[in-house]
Scaffold this active site. Structure first.
Site, mmCIF file in Angstrom:
data_model
loop_
_atom_site.group_PDB
_atom_site.id
_atom_site.type_symbol
_atom_site.label_atom_id
_atom_site.label_comp_id
_atom_site.label_asym_id
_atom_site.label_seq_id
_atom_site.Cartn_x
_atom_site.Cartn_y
_atom_site.Cartn_z
ATOM 1 N N ALA A 11 0.795 -1.237 0.000
ATOM 2 C CA ALA A 11 0.000 0.000 0.000
ATOM 3 C C ALA A 11 0.825 1.283 0.000
ATOM 4 C CB ALA A 11 -0.995 0.029 1.158
ATOM 5 N N ASP A 12 2.120 1.196 0.172
ATOM 6 C CA ASP A 12 2.943 2.416 0.122
ATOM 7 C C ASP A 12 4.360 2.072 -0.338
ATOM 8 O OD1 ASP A 12 3.579 5.082 0.294
ATOM 9 O OD2 ASP A 12 3.876 5.090 2.466
ATOM 10 N N LEU A 13 4.455 1.257 -1.376
ATOM 11 C CA LEU A 13 5.772 0.879 -1.883
ATOM 12 C C LEU A 13 6.404 2.063 -2.610
ATOM 13 C CD1 LEU A 13 7.829 -1.413 -2.264
ATOM 14 C CD2 LEU A 13 6.731 -1.895 -4.463
#
Length: 215
Positions: free
Chosen positions: A77-79
């Protein structure tokens, strides 16, 4: 928290625990993970420009595949490059995955609706949509993987020729590619990661493609 405590993979930062701080009416929660002295991948490549970048790309792919193959599936979700740390052996490890969901499970008495994500690495379907249909998925992680590899391989962020976020947003809306991909097989694979959601490959297909350095 059991799911995250039980994760064990060479390309995932080891989870140690969490800390909660109460300050008046504000509750702050933070995850505690293993220390990586080499810092994030951007800092590491600045100090080690001759590092094998394809190995780092392979590390990121395998870490993400591990999360997506987990039961239950874990969405990062926040790569992005700042969430990729380099261990003492010079190998990449993912951190801060599913952060908002982890914090929702902590005994703070509060929850968070923050879905994370940074514009240049965030899939188009997550931008400008209603809260009900903008939740991160494995396919939005794949998009972020393609964009993250731009930074790792070429020392430039996606859409590096655009300086303002509003310009980046417009480019994404117009389906402009985040990088001028060459016809090299690896770059074409990464280009496919940045297509419309339905056309993106799965992480299992990316790792099985044979285009990532296996070492």
């Amino acid at each position: 928290m059991r799911v995250w405590k039980d994760l064990n993979h060479p390309n995932i930062v080891g989870f140690i625990g969490y800390a909660i701080e109460h300050e008046v009416s504000v509750v702050t929660a933070a995850l505690v993970s293993q220390w990586c002295a080499n810092g994030n991948v951007v800092k590491y490549l600045e100090q080690n420009p001759a590092a094998n970048r394809e190995i780092l790309v392979s590390d990121v792919a395998r870490g993400l595949l591990y999360l997506h193959s987990h039961n239950p599936i874990i969405i990062h979700a926040d790569l992005k490059p700042l969430n990729i740390l380099i261990n003492d052996m010079g190998r990449a490890q993912l951190c801060d995955f599913g952060l908002s969901r982890i914090l929702d499970g902590l005994p703070t008495g509060q929850t968070t609706s923050d879905q994370g994500g940074t514009l240049r690495f965030q899939a188009p379907e997550l931008l400008g949509a209603s809260e009900d249909d903008s939740r991160p998925t494995t396919k939005s992680d794949v998009y972020a993987f393609g964009c993250t590899c731009v930074q790792i391989l070429f020392d430039h962020p996606p859409y590096h020729w655009l300086k303002r976020d509003v310009e980046v947003l417009r480019a994404i809306e117009r389906q402009v590619a985040p990088w001028a991909w060459s016809d090299k097989p690896l770059e074409q694979l990464l280009a496919s990661c940045c297509l419309a959601s339905a056309a993106r490959p799965l992480m299992s297909h990316i790792v099985a493609s044979g285009l990532l350095n296996p070492s």
